[in-house]
Design an enzyme around this catalytic site. Structure first.
Site, PDB file in Angstrom:
ATOM      1  N   HIS A   1       0.825  -1.206   0.000  1.00  0.00           N
ATOM      2  CA  HIS A   1       0.000   0.000   0.000  1.00  0.00           C
ATOM      3  C   HIS A   1       0.866   1.265   0.000  1.00  0.00           C
ATOM      4  O   HIS A   1       1.626   1.505   0.940  1.00  0.00           O
ATOM      5  CB  HIS A   1      -0.900  -0.021   1.236  1.00  0.00           C
ATOM      6  CG  HIS A   1      -1.830   1.128   1.347  1.00  0.00           C
ATOM      7  ND1 HIS A   1      -1.869   1.948   2.453  1.00  0.00           N
ATOM      8  CD2 HIS A   1      -2.792   1.592   0.500  1.00  0.00           C
ATOM      9  CE1 HIS A   1      -2.805   2.852   2.299  1.00  0.00           C
ATOM     10  NE2 HIS A   1      -3.379   2.669   1.130  1.00  0.00           N
ATOM     11  N   ARG A   2       0.763   2.052  -1.064  1.00  0.00           N
ATOM     12  CA  ARG A   2       1.581   3.250  -1.248  1.00  0.00           C
ATOM     13  C   ARG A   2       3.071   2.908  -1.189  1.00  0.00           C
ATOM     14  O   ARG A   2       3.885   3.680  -0.672  1.00  0.00           O
ATOM     15  CB  ARG A   2       1.224   4.329  -0.226  1.00  0.00           C
ATOM     16  CG  ARG A   2      -0.255   4.704  -0.239  1.00  0.00           C
ATOM     17  CD  ARG A   2      -0.613   5.773   0.778  1.00  0.00           C
ATOM     18  NE  ARG A   2      -2.061   5.837   0.952  1.00  0.00           N
ATOM     19  CZ  ARG A   2      -2.687   6.531   1.893  1.00  0.00           C
ATOM     20  NH1 ARG A   2      -1.983   7.256   2.752  1.00  0.00           N
ATOM     21  NH2 ARG A   2      -4.004   6.520   1.995  1.00  0.00           N
TER      22      ARG A   2
ATOM     23  N   GLU B   1       0.620  -0.552  -4.670  1.00  0.00           N
ATOM     24  CA  GLU B   1      -0.522   0.332  -4.908  1.00  0.00           C
ATOM     25  C   GLU B   1      -0.022   1.751  -4.679  1.00  0.00           C
ATOM     26  O   GLU B   1       0.627   2.035  -3.666  1.00  0.00           O
ATOM     27  CB  GLU B   1      -1.662   0.001  -3.946  1.00  0.00           C
ATOM     28  CG  GLU B   1      -2.932   0.838  -4.140  1.00  0.00           C
ATOM     29  CD  GLU B   1      -2.959   2.116  -3.313  1.00  0.00           C
ATOM     30  OE1 GLU B   1      -3.864   2.937  -3.526  1.00  0.00           O
ATOM     31  OE2 GLU B   1      -2.054   2.326  -2.464  1.00  0.00           O
TER      32      GLU B   1
ATOM     33  N   ASP C   1      -0.896   6.209  -5.507  1.00  0.00           N
ATOM     34  CA  ASP C   1      -1.877   7.230  -5.873  1.00  0.00           C
ATOM     35  C   ASP C   1      -1.277   8.192  -6.876  1.00  0.00           C
ATOM     36  O   ASP C   1      -0.116   8.602  -6.747  1.00  0.00           O
ATOM     37  CB  ASP C   1      -2.289   8.029  -4.635  1.00  0.00           C
ATOM     38  CG  ASP C   1      -2.832   7.142  -3.534  1.00  0.00           C
ATOM     39  OD1 ASP C   1      -3.931   6.600  -3.710  1.00  0.00           O
ATOM     40  OD2 ASP C   1      -2.153   6.987  -2.502  1.00  0.00           O
TER      41      ASP C   1
ATOM     42  N   HIS D   1      -0.944  11.317  -2.411  1.00  0.00           N
ATOM     43  CA  HIS D   1      -2.272  10.943  -1.926  1.00  0.00           C
ATOM     44  C   HIS D   1      -3.138  12.141  -1.538  1.00  0.00           C
ATOM     45  O   HIS D   1      -4.280  12.267  -1.977  1.00  0.00           O
ATOM     46  CB  HIS D   1      -2.147  10.008  -0.727  1.00  0.00           C
ATOM     47  CG  HIS D   1      -3.461   9.604  -0.131  1.00  0.00           C
ATOM     48  ND1 HIS D   1      -4.123  10.361   0.827  1.00  0.00           N
ATOM     49  CD2 HIS D   1      -4.257   8.539  -0.377  1.00  0.00           C
ATOM     50  CE1 HIS D   1      -5.261   9.772   1.146  1.00  0.00           C
ATOM     51  NE2 HIS D   1      -5.373   8.671   0.428  1.00  0.00           N
TER      52      HIS D   1
ATOM     53  N   GLU E   1      -4.078   4.051  -8.298  1.00  0.00           N
ATOM     54  CA  GLU E   1      -5.332   4.691  -7.920  1.00  0.00           C
ATOM     55  C   GLU E   1      -5.382   6.110  -8.459  1.00  0.00           C
ATOM     56  O   GLU E   1      -4.505   6.934  -8.171  1.00  0.00           O
ATOM     57  CB  GLU E   1      -5.532   4.731  -6.404  1.00  0.00           C
ATOM     58  CG  GLU E   1      -6.853   5.398  -6.040  1.00  0.00           C
ATOM     59  CD  GLU E   1      -7.127   5.525  -4.559  1.00  0.00           C
ATOM     60  OE1 GLU E   1      -8.000   6.341  -4.189  1.00  0.00           O
ATOM     61  OE2 GLU E   1      -6.477   4.816  -3.773  1.00  0.00           O
TER      62      GLU E   1
ATOM     63  N   LYS F   1      -6.500   9.408  -7.976  1.00  0.00           N
ATOM     64  CA  LYS F   1      -6.928  10.119  -6.771  1.00  0.00           C
ATOM     65  C   LYS F   1      -7.549  11.455  -7.168  1.00  0.00           C
ATOM     66  O   LYS F   1      -6.852  12.393  -7.565  1.00  0.00           O
ATOM     67  CB  LYS F   1      -5.719  10.337  -5.860  1.00  0.00           C
ATOM     68  CG  LYS F   1      -6.023  11.043  -4.554  1.00  0.00           C
ATOM     69  CD  LYS F   1      -7.021  10.307  -3.689  1.00  0.00           C
ATOM     70  CE  LYS F   1      -6.495   8.986  -3.169  1.00  0.00           C
ATOM     71  NZ  LYS F   1      -7.428   8.337  -2.214  1.00  0.00           N
TER      72      LYS F   1
ATOM     73  N   ASP G   1       0.028  -2.116   4.311  1.00  0.00           N
ATOM     74  CA  ASP G   1       1.191  -1.257   4.525  1.00  0.00           C
ATOM     75  C   ASP G   1       2.477  -2.073   4.659  1.00  0.00           C
ATOM     76  O   ASP G   1       3.562  -1.560   4.383  1.00  0.00           O
ATOM     77  CB  ASP G   1       1.009  -0.415   5.795  1.00  0.00           C
ATOM     78  CG  ASP G   1      -0.149   0.562   5.686  1.00  0.00           C
ATOM     79  OD1 ASP G   1      -0.437   1.032   4.569  1.00  0.00           O
ATOM     80  OD2 ASP G   1      -0.770   0.857   6.730  1.00  0.00           O
TER      81      ASP G   1
END
Length: 252
Positions: free
Chosen positions: A14-15, A41, A43, A56, A116, A118, A240
């Site tokens: 995540h990120r 993943e 943004d 983000h 993603e 955003k 994360d």
């Protein structure tokens, strides 16, 4: 039409590896790869000058040494920010990554990307799609890219740009599954659904899987608490720190 025959990632960082490095940075992606994670993943949104960057929030206060709205920044001003020292002094001097830089890194590491889109308040999803999507589609193979968004109109713009579902895999992002999710999935020729794991219900998970869609959950960070959810047919987690899940994966 769902495409359930495609190989799916069990673990997505995540990120980037945001538990161990500043989120949405080149370093976070390198750390994810070093930790054995092959998917991240991230943004993407636009600076005020139209440059797509990996970020983000709608502002820079939380993850930089400055403050202000992203829409007010040019690339030169964004480049002047330190986006690492807020996380730890060891990351001082980290710079905001452009989408172009990030895609080059992911390609060189042979990683997959859940990108993603955003769309923060007051920003144009259409403009973001036009700036970011062609770049991503050109940089990565179709089976190493999933494009997701909470905003259905933005996903509609993405599907209009690339109508072939084999060339663009679209993920529907929801906090809680809406009643009309399947109509939206069919309209967008979606590939996957991405749901808040704490609000996912067993019957909904099984309905999604029975309909042939991939199912990802965000953002579980406790593999023991999450473990029973695998039995519902979840394909992968966006965590994360995905390495925590290594010894808690369901049997293949």
């Amino acid at each position: 039409m769902p495409h359930s025959d495609i190989s799916l990632p069990r673990l997505i960082a995540h990120r980037g590896l945001s538990a161990r490095a500043p989120e949405n940075t080149l370093t976070a992606v390198r750390e994810a790869k070093r930790a054995g994670c092959d998917w991240v993943e991230l943004d993407v949104q636009l600076l005020g000058d139209g440059t797509p960057v990996i970020w983000h929030d709608n502002g820079v206060r939380r993850c930089s040494n400055s403050r202000g709205k992203l829409v007010k920044l040019t690339l030169d001003k964004a480049r002047a920010l330190d986006v690492g020292s807020w996380f730890h002094k060891d990351y001082a001097g980290e710079r905001m990554a452009t989408l172009e830089e990030m895609l080059a890194l992911i390609g060189s590491l042979d990683m997959g990307l859940n990108l993603e889109l955003k769309v923060n308040q007051g920003r144009s999803g259409q403009a973001l799609v036009e700036a970011a999507l062609p770049m991503a589609l050109q940089a990565l193979p179709a089976d190493q890219l999933i494009v997701s968004c909470f905003d259905a109109q933005t996903l509609g713009a993405a599907r209009a740009l690339q109508r072939d579902a084999e060339l663009l895999r679209i993920g529907l992002l929801y906090d809680k599954l809406p009643a009309d999710w399947q109509r939206q999935a069919e309209r967008l020729d979606a590939f996957s659904l991405h749901l808040n794991w704490r609000k996912l219900k067993k019957n909904n998970a099984r309905t999604i899987k029975d309909a042939g869609y991939a199912l990802f959950c965000y953002t579980p960070n406790d593999p023991v608490a999450f473990h029973p959810t695998w039995e519902w047919g979840v394909d992968g987690v966006i965590s994360d720190d995905p390495s925590l899940f290594t010894h808690y994966l369901p049997d293949a």
